[in-house]
Design a protein around this motif. Structure first.
Motif, mmCIF file in Angstrom:
data_model
loop_
_atom_site.group_PDB
_atom_site.id
_atom_site.type_symbol
_atom_site.label_atom_id
_atom_site.label_comp_id
_atom_site.label_asym_id
_atom_site.label_seq_id
_atom_site.Cartn_x
_atom_site.Cartn_y
_atom_site.Cartn_z
ATOM 1 N N LEU A 55 -5.076 2.118 18.088
ATOM 2 C CA LEU A 55 -5.748 1.486 19.221
ATOM 3 C C LEU A 55 -6.357 0.144 18.862
ATOM 4 O O LEU A 55 -7.161 0.037 17.934
ATOM 5 C CB LEU A 55 -6.835 2.455 19.717
ATOM 6 N N ASP A 56 -5.995 -0.882 19.643
ATOM 7 C CA ASP A 56 -6.633 -2.194 19.512
ATOM 8 C C ASP A 56 -8.045 -2.099 20.068
ATOM 9 O O ASP A 56 -8.285 -1.436 21.082
ATOM 10 C CB ASP A 56 -5.822 -3.227 20.299
ATOM 11 N N ILE A 57 -8.985 -2.755 19.427
ATOM 12 C CA ILE A 57 -10.376 -2.602 19.860
ATOM 13 C C ILE A 57 -10.756 -3.600 20.952
ATOM 14 O O ILE A 57 -11.594 -3.323 21.801
ATOM 15 C CB ILE A 57 -11.336 -2.720 18.654
ATOM 16 N N ARG A 58 -10.118 -4.795 20.961
ATOM 17 C CA ARG A 58 -10.434 -5.808 21.973
ATOM 18 C C ARG A 58 -9.247 -5.975 22.914
ATOM 19 O O ARG A 58 -8.193 -6.458 22.506
ATOM 20 C CB ARG A 58 -10.749 -7.148 21.310
ATOM 21 N N MET A 59 -9.437 -5.545 24.177
ATOM 22 C CA MET A 59 -8.391 -5.674 25.189
ATOM 23 C C MET A 59 -9.034 -6.007 26.522
ATOM 24 O O MET A 59 -10.198 -5.651 26.758
ATOM 25 C CB MET A 59 -7.610 -4.353 25.318
ATOM 26 N N PRO A 60 -8.307 -6.679 27.396
ATOM 27 C CA PRO A 60 -8.821 -6.937 28.745
ATOM 28 C C PRO A 60 -9.061 -5.619 29.473
ATOM 29 O O PRO A 60 -8.388 -4.624 29.217
ATOM 30 C CB PRO A 60 -7.688 -7.729 29.413
ATOM 31 N N GLY A 61 -10.019 -5.601 30.383
ATOM 32 C CA GLY A 61 -10.327 -4.364 31.094
ATOM 33 C C GLY A 61 -11.073 -3.415 30.176
ATOM 34 O O GLY A 61 -12.018 -3.803 29.490
ATOM 35 N N MET A 62 -10.640 -2.176 30.144
ATOM 36 C CA MET A 62 -11.256 -1.193 29.257
ATOM 37 C C MET A 62 -10.886 -1.501 27.815
ATOM 38 O O MET A 62 -9.709 -1.567 27.469
ATOM 39 C CB MET A 62 -10.790 0.226 29.638
ATOM 40 N N ASN A 63 -11.889 -1.703 26.947
ATOM 41 C CA ASN A 63 -11.572 -2.004 25.553
ATOM 42 C C ASN A 63 -11.385 -0.711 24.752
ATOM 43 O O ASN A 63 -11.523 0.399 25.276
ATOM 44 C CB ASN A 63 -12.640 -2.905 24.926
ATOM 45 N N GLY A 64 -11.085 -0.870 23.476
ATOM 46 C CA GLY A 64 -10.787 0.289 22.656
ATOM 47 C C GLY A 64 -11.942 1.251 22.505
ATOM 48 O O GLY A 64 -11.768 2.476 22.543
ATOM 49 N N LEU A 65 -13.160 0.720 22.312
ATOM 50 C CA LEU A 65 -14.327 1.583 22.176
ATOM 51 C C LEU A 65 -14.594 2.371 23.453
ATOM 52 O O LEU A 65 -14.974 3.546 23.406
ATOM 53 C CB LEU A 65 -15.560 0.750 21.809
ATOM 54 N N LEU A 67 -12.292 3.244 25.644
ATOM 55 C CA LEU A 67 -11.249 4.262 25.729
ATOM 56 C C LEU A 67 -11.594 5.442 24.818
ATOM 57 O O LEU A 67 -11.421 6.606 25.189
ATOM 58 C CB LEU A 67 -9.889 3.676 25.347
ATOM 59 N N GLN A 68 -12.069 5.153 23.621
ATOM 60 C CA GLN A 68 -12.470 6.215 22.699
ATOM 61 C C GLN A 68 -13.532 7.114 23.336
ATOM 62 O O GLN A 68 -13.439 8.347 23.258
ATOM 63 C CB GLN A 68 -13.011 5.605 21.404
ATOM 64 N N LYS A 69 -14.532 6.507 23.958
ATOM 65 C CA LYS A 69 -15.596 7.288 24.574
ATOM 66 C C LYS A 69 -15.082 8.120 25.748
ATOM 67 O O LYS A 69 -15.534 9.255 25.964
ATOM 68 C CB LYS A 69 -16.729 6.354 25.016
ATOM 69 N N GLU A 70 -14.120 7.586 26.486
ATOM 70 C CA GLU A 70 -13.530 8.347 27.585
ATOM 71 C C GLU A 70 -12.742 9.544 27.050
ATOM 72 O O GLU A 70 -12.813 10.652 27.602
ATOM 73 C CB GLU A 70 -12.611 7.447 28.420
ATOM 74 N N ARG A 97 -18.799 6.225 14.157
ATOM 75 C CA ARG A 97 -19.830 7.159 14.614
ATOM 76 C C ARG A 97 -19.299 8.033 15.740
ATOM 77 O O ARG A 97 -19.688 9.200 15.869
ATOM 78 C CB ARG A 97 -21.063 6.392 15.079
ATOM 79 N N ASN A 98 -18.410 7.486 16.538
ATOM 80 C CA ASN A 98 -17.843 8.238 17.659
ATOM 81 C C ASN A 98 -16.563 8.980 17.289
ATOM 82 O O ASN A 98 -15.855 9.464 18.171
ATOM 83 C CB ASN A 98 -17.581 7.297 18.845
ATOM 84 N N GLY A 99 -16.271 9.058 15.975
ATOM 85 C CA GLY A 99 -15.198 9.937 15.533
ATOM 86 C C GLY A 99 -13.896 9.294 15.136
ATOM 87 O O GLY A 99 -12.910 10.000 14.898
ATOM 88 N N ALA A 100 -13.837 7.962 15.072
ATOM 89 C CA ALA A 100 -12.588 7.308 14.666
ATOM 90 C C ALA A 100 -12.204 7.736 13.249
ATOM 91 O O ALA A 100 -13.059 7.931 12.389
ATOM 92 C CB ALA A 100 -12.726 5.794 14.727
ATOM 93 N N LEU A 101 -10.908 7.857 13.024
ATOM 94 C CA LEU A 101 -10.435 8.238 11.700
ATOM 95 C C LEU A 101 -10.440 7.051 10.751
ATOM 96 O O LEU A 101 -10.688 7.192 9.558
ATOM 97 C CB LEU A 101 -9.013 8.811 11.808
ATOM 98 N N ASP A 102 -10.166 5.851 11.283
ATOM 99 C CA ASP A 102 -10.158 4.651 10.441
ATOM 100 C C ASP A 102 -10.331 3.415 11.303
ATOM 101 O O ASP A 102 -10.159 3.446 12.525
ATOM 102 C CB ASP A 102 -8.847 4.555 9.656
#
Length: 207
Positions: A55-65, A67-70, A97-102
């Motif tokens: 997952l890319d972290i910076r994207m237009p609209g909903m960003n990666g972070l 999406l992770q929280k969703e 902190r929100n559970g990303a593997l890397d």
């Protein structure tokens, strides 16, 4: 689609990055699917598909972070590998902190990315197996009567039959009968097995 097949989901608004990752995964025959936005991915993903998310972290609209929280809200099992060309320390800390593997910075060595993806797929397989085991045990525990369940929890917590009998106001023989029924219904043969089932069903122990 066969939901038992693991897929690598690539979510990045940069088409060149998506194409590059797709070609890399093609070289070692890893099944994958690409999406240009978080919204596009969420339209596709229903929670049953297995695999991991790059997952890319910076994207237009909903960003990666976001999406992770969703996905966390939906209790999705997909391990997430974040990739970014602009990430900073606070973003990395938030992701982990929100559970990303890397959390990987572009440019990324191909072998490093492949190694992380393989680790993520193995991790997901283990987590799904643990969840299935936990659900199966909960179903078995649900077959216990109220008294059997009380005896099961007390035995698993290390209480002796005599103590359980005193606290429940029944005879020690009655406790022994309930205990025998518990072990039969849960398909176990020892106290250690009962303790393990109690921990597994409550999520305190990995399968």
């Amino acid at each position: 689609m066969n939901t038992s097949t693991q897929l690598v989901f690539i979510v990045d608004d940069d088409e060149a990055v998506r194409d590059s990752m797709s070609m890399l995964l093609d070289t070692i025959d890893i099944a994958h699917q690409c999406f240009g936005s978080a919204a596009e991915f969420l339209d596709f993903y229903d929670g049953s598909q297995r695999g991991c998310l790059v997952l890319d972290i910076r994207m237009p609209g909903m960003n990666g972070l976001e999406l992770q929280k969703e996905l966390n809200r939906r209790e999705a099992l997909l391990p997430i590998i974040f990739i970014t060309g602009h990430g900073d320390i606070p973003m990395a800390v938030d992701a982990m902190r929100n559970g990303a593997l890397d959390f990987m910075r572009k440019p990324i060595r191909e072998q490093d990315l492949l190694d992380r993806i393989q680790q993520a797929l193995s991790y997901e397989a283990g987590e799904r197996s643990n969840r299935a085991t936990s659900e199966n045990l909960k179903n078995l525990i649900a077959t216990l009567t109220l008294k059997e369940h009380e005896v099961f929890k007390r035995v698993a917590d290390g209480q002796a039959n005599k103590v359980i009998a005193l606290e429940l106001g029944v005879s020690e023989r009655t406790v022994e009968v309930h205990r025998a029924h518990v072990m039969q219904k849960l398909c176990v043969r020892s106290l250690a097995d009962l303790v393990r089932i109690n921990l597994l069903s409550s999520g305190q122990l990995a399968g």
